[in-house]
Write an enzyme that holds these catalytic residues in place. Structure first.
Site, PDB file in Angstrom:
ATOM      1  N   LYS B  89       7.980  -2.656   7.436  1.00 16.12           N
ATOM      2  CA  LYS B  89       6.832  -1.812   7.059  1.00 16.12           C
ATOM      3  C   LYS B  89       5.532  -2.403   7.594  1.00 16.12           C
ATOM      4  CE  LYS B  89       7.504  -1.715   2.589  1.00 16.12           C
ATOM      5  NZ  LYS B  89       8.751  -2.488   2.594  1.00 16.12           N
ATOM      6  N   MET B 179       4.104  -1.881 -13.670  1.00 18.93           N
ATOM      7  CA  MET B 179       3.748  -3.230 -14.094  1.00 18.93           C
ATOM      8  C   MET B 179       3.356  -3.368 -15.556  1.00 18.93           C
ATOM      9  SD  MET B 179       4.537  -4.578 -11.483  1.00 18.93           S
ATOM     10  CE  MET B 179       4.492  -6.072 -12.438  1.00 18.93           C
ATOM     11  N   GLY B 400       4.784  -4.769  -7.756  1.00 15.12           N
ATOM     12  CA  GLY B 400       5.268  -3.840  -6.743  1.00 15.12           C
ATOM     13  C   GLY B 400       4.206  -3.436  -5.748  1.00 15.12           C
TER      14      GLY B 400
END
Lengths: 175, 780
Positions: B89, B179, B400
């Site tokens: 990515k 989170m 994340g």
């Protein structure tokens, strides 16, 4: 683009025979890269993503299959290849994208007798001979003097702005 | 060295701008390139530092810009996070800006069509509609849904406008979905959010225990750091505790397959084993820990207006010992599927005080109906065993998103939060915020606002009448999505939905007003990663068309609504907002570095005191806030006299379990190549081509019994929705028998129509990993 590609300066004339269509070779290289410097995609199917499977062919660079040579990885210390190298499963796009990657890894030198400058970043390509050793795959030039392991003694990065290890950092490697 | 590099880069960039028209050739020998040589060398590319746009690892990148466009991205060798390495990515970031269908001008819905309008009209319209809702229905009818991909200034401006200006606490980020359980886990255990360790721990560890965490795909660069450590030290072990045999499992030394929800039993089983075998670190516990028990049988939040408040009660070590004694190896096996021998082997990893152990986790433990509890329990394992406070010995909650820590958590853009671990429910916290924001006492509402799931429920019910969504795509990612999609918001007159984004998405498709945003290095920004590292970057390329930064959009609307005093005119908006935010962080152990200091380096880890970053928090000698002679000083845990809390938290079942009618577990997640809902990564050819479509991953024995075959089609049905997907067997990963796994990135195949909106009652974070599904073969 073909005009640009035809102008590719190459180090080893022998490698690029006069009749060899330079654009075809260059296209082949850029076919598997989003831009010069991006990790190449995998041009064959990956049957099983097993640990160590990639290394079986890509560690030595001696493996040939159906007339193609498996390139030797310049960074064997990184073992999980599919972190960066992807296998395309389709030619299709989700939506068109206008990004055009450039092939800029073209050699330059100050005068005909000067050593070639290094036209690409050195990060993860510290081992020059992995790509430029005896098994170099066209159009990547093979070294005429692989026994002189410390390449950056003479070959300098093309621009001071190029990221990666500075000149003076050992970047050779055993042949 | 970093300073030199920056100076060099800055110099190069300035020179480049000055001489942009000059064919660069070779810098060291200008003008020597033959005139026929194409101008393609690296010498006219300027390289600047920016953190990666994607996950919470926070890799440093060098962005190569040529003639106003990104030409290349490479790893920053000076950034210690990744030392020059990226993942697929990151390397393919250049394409993310150049999808042909970038949003380039504001668009207003007229019936079923969108009509191009100007920025003034768009901003006036938001101010007018938000103002009308505020006047007629009050601040709780407004909502803002933001993101862990907001930059720090973006989140801070939105936070200040909503809580300080509009007096509405209805601001929540998508980080609630990823989170929130980590936050409540940290706050209830240590009194302060975010990890005490840092990535340097990886090189000091002897074992890594991964709790439902496919790091090879989700935090690839950190995983490769672990593999590099293993390559240099052959004794180092990876233990993979998982419901799916993944890419991570292939490199693990020990793979323990566990049933969904089994982690609660396993953690308790380890704690019991440590106690029974006298393998606890008694001195550490005496000096630094205390024991608590909370409410039990706490529900799942599937009903609207659900509320819950825990009631912590002190208990003694002996009471704790008695409670945890239920988790015998046999009971753990019943609940988790992990055999007694395997449990003992895992417990011994923690018990060996000559070895350093890191636990890593992310969505497996956070997207969990008992997410706060399992975070508490893994901390209990580390506190009891003493695997904490030494380099290489730490519990490590990974984030994340790129600024879930920096923006959602540190700036506090959650519905109950204020910056730097403060809460709207605490009078002194409100007073501090009001003072910094120059507001009269009593301005900030003391009631927490709507958390993400309840916010969308309120939108569907019509209670929220105007909402602004920035940097996220909820109409792909919300659980029980069908309910919100069925609300047909695009055709309702009682709601006004504004969506700022960079590409058309299913969320922009139902918006009333779509605003085009600048993306990544098209704007100035700052992110904070999983190891408390704050990184800033400059704008490097212009945004397309009329696209503008989200922070500019927010501030312009706030000013039009009369909040000029909150957002004074500025030539350097992002930097000024950041520096104002920074005043919240000083003196409370969350001190972020100055913008100027950060612009010189590849980030610094807070607390940054006297310009010096902190690698190991709570450790005297490392952390300037930590006092005393002890191994650690949990100075944020003021409520418990600077002691970390060892919680007793029981196993409780998931909200929905497989039964005769819906016999499989459905679990959802990401793949390495795609970021969340795929609106960016699917437009990058190399990433899309590698994983063009989602799929239903099955165990081969389940497939055989069902008659499903590779690439055939199965129909998945839950109590909420149905979807047909191609079957994947034995490819990227293999779930345990009885589980199917579906990636959620494909907007044409909305797996979240099927997921359940049950959440952890403490964190309000939904569980995307567990609901019950039925499978039928459609074609073979």
């Amino acid at each position: 683009m073909s005009a640009l590609r035809c102008a590719l300066p190459v180090t080893i004339a022998v490698l690029l025979a006069a009749c060899a269509p330079a654009d075809v070779q260059a296209t082949g290289r850029m076919d598997t890269r989003a831009y010069d410097g991006a990790p190449p995609t995998i041009p064959h199917s990956v049957e099983e993503l097993g640990r160590g499977n990639c290394q079986a062919c890509h560690t030595s660079g001696h493996v040939e299959w159906e007339g193609k040579r498996a390139p030797r990885t310049p960074h064997p210390e990184h073992v999980r290849c599919t972190q960066c190298h992807l296998e395309p499963l389709t030619d299709e796009l989700f939506r068109p994208n206008t990004f055009v990657g450039e092939a800029w890894a073209t050699g330059q030198r100050q005068h005909p007798a000067a050593p070639w400058l290094i036209p690409h970043p050195l990060t993860m390509r510290e081992n020059c001979l992995a790509c430029h050793g005896e098994h170099a795959i066209e159009p990547v030039p093979a070294s005429t003097h692989p026994e002189r392991a410390r390449c950056t003694q003479c070959h300098l990065p093309v621009a001071e702005s190029a990221p990666g290890p500075r000149p003076g950092v050992p970047t050779g490697g055993s042949p | 060295m970093p300073l030199d590099r920056k100076a060099e880069m800055t110099c190069t960039r300035r020179d480049f701008l000055k001489t942009a028209a000059v064919s660069a050739g070779v810098v060291t020998v200008p003008g020597c390139a033959p005139s026929s040589t194409p101008d393609l060398s690296l010498s006219d590319v300027t390289w600047s530092r920016a953190p990666c746009r994607f996950c919470g690892t926070g890799c440093g990148t060098l962005v190569g810009v040529r003639r106003g466009k990104i030409a290349a991205v490479t790893g920053d060798p000076d950034c210690s996070v990744n030392e020059g390495l990226l993942c697929a990515k990151g390397y393919h970031l250049p394409g993310v800006l150049y999808g042909e269908d970038r949003l380039t001008h504001p668009m207003l819905r007229r019936g079923d069509r969108f009509e191009r309008i100007g920025w003034d009209e768009a901003l006036d319209l938001i101010a007018e509609r938000f103002g009308a809702v505020l006047a007629e229905h009050g601040p709780n009818a407004l909502a803002m849904y933001g993101s862990g991909q907001w930059t720090i200034p973006e989140g801070y401006a939105a936070q200040k406008w909503f809580k300080g200006g509009l007096r509405s606490n209805n601001i929540d980020p998508n980080a609630r979905l990823c989170m929130a359980s980590a936050v409540t886990g940290f706050m209830t255990t240590f009194g302060g959010d975010e990890p005490m360790g840092c990535y340097d721990d990886i090189e000091h560890a002897d074992a890594y225990v991964l709790w439902g965490n496919n790091m090879a795909e989700m935090h690839p660069v950190l995983f490769s750091r672990m593999l590099a450590r293993k390559g240099k030290a052959s004794h180092v072990r990876i233990v993979d505790l998982t419901t799916r045999r993944t890419e991570t499992s292939r490199y693990a030394d020990d793979v323990l397959m566990m049933k969904p929800q089994g982690d609660l039993a396993i953690a308790n089983g380890i704690c019991r084993w440590l106690l029974v075998h006298d393998a606890i670190d008694s001195a550490f516990i005496n000096d630094h820990c205390t024991f608590r028990r909370g409410k039990e049988d706490i529900g799942y939040g599937t009903e609207d207006h659900f509320s819950f408040k825990d009631d912590p009660q002190p208990i003694t070590l002996d009471q704790y010992r008695a409670l945890v004694d239920d988790y015998t190896p046999q009971r753990v096996q019943e609940l988790s599927g992990v055999a007694p021998d395997d449990l003992e082997r895992l417990a011994r990893v923690f018990a060996d005080d000559r070895k350093n152990v890191i636990s890593f986790w992310c969505m497996g433990m956070n997207q969990h109906v008992r997410g706060t509890w399992i975070n508490n329990l893994v901390y209990a394992v580390h506190l009891l065993s003493g695997q904490i406070g030494r380099p290489g010995a730490t519990p490590f909650s990974l984030t994340g998103q790129p600024s879930a820590c920096g923006t959602a958590r540190e700036v506090g853009t959650l519905a109950h939060a204020l910056p730097s671990d403060m809460s709207v429910t605490v009078p002194e916290h409100r007073a501090k915020a009001e003072k910094i924001w120059g507001l009269p006492e009593g301005t900030i509402d003391p009631e927490p606002g709507l958390h993400a799931v309840e916010m969308f429920r309120a939108l569907e019910r019509g209670d929220v009448k105007a909402m602004w969504v920035q940097v996220t795509n909820p109409f792909v990612t919300m659980p029980n999505l069908r309910r919100f999609r069925d609300a047909k918001l695009a055709h309702r007159d009682d709601s006004f939905l504004v969506v700022s984004d960079v590409y058309p998405t299913p969320t922009t498709a139902i918006a009333d007003l779509v605003l085009p945003s600048s993306l990544w290095v098209e704007k100035v920004g700052a992110f904070g990663n999983s190891e408390r590292r704050t990184q800033v970057w400059d704008q490097l390329v212009p945004p397309p068309g009329e696209a503008r930064p989200d922070v500019w959009q927010t501030v312009e609307v706030a000013r039009r609504m009369g909040f000029e005093a909150l957002f004074p005119e500025s030539d350097d908006l992002e930097r000024d907002l950041y520096e104002e935010y920074r005043t919240f962080t000083l003196g409370v152990g969350k001190d972020v570095a100055t913008w100027d200091d950060l612009s010189e380096v590849a980030g610094l880890r807070w607390p940054v005191v006297d310009g010096k970053e902190t690698r190991w928090r709570y450790v005297p000698g490392e952390d300037p806030y930590a006092q005393g002679e002890g191994r650690m000083d949990f100075y944020k845990a003021k409520k418990t006299d600077n002691r970390a809390v060892i919680w007793f938290r029981p196993w409780e079942p998931a909200a929905e379990e497989p039964d005769d009618e819906y016999p499989f577990w459905l679990s959802t997640g990401r793949v390495l190549e795609h970021w969340h809902s795929g609106s960016m990564t699917r437009r990058i050819p190399e990433l899309h081509r590698a994983v063009p479509h989602t799929y239903c991953e099955m165990h081969p024995d389940d497939a055989r019994e069902l008659g499903a075959v590779q690439n055939g089609t199965v129909r998945l049905t839950t109590r909420r929705g149905t979807i047909d997907l191609p079957v994947s067997i034995g490819r990227r990963a293999t779930p345990m028998r009885g589980i199917v796994f579906v990636p959620f990135f494909e907007e044409e195949q909305l797996i979240n129509d099927l997921t359940l909106d049950a959440f952890c009652p403490i964190s309000k974070e939904p569980d995307y990993k567990k609901c019950a599904v039925r499978l039928e073969v459609v074609s073979t």
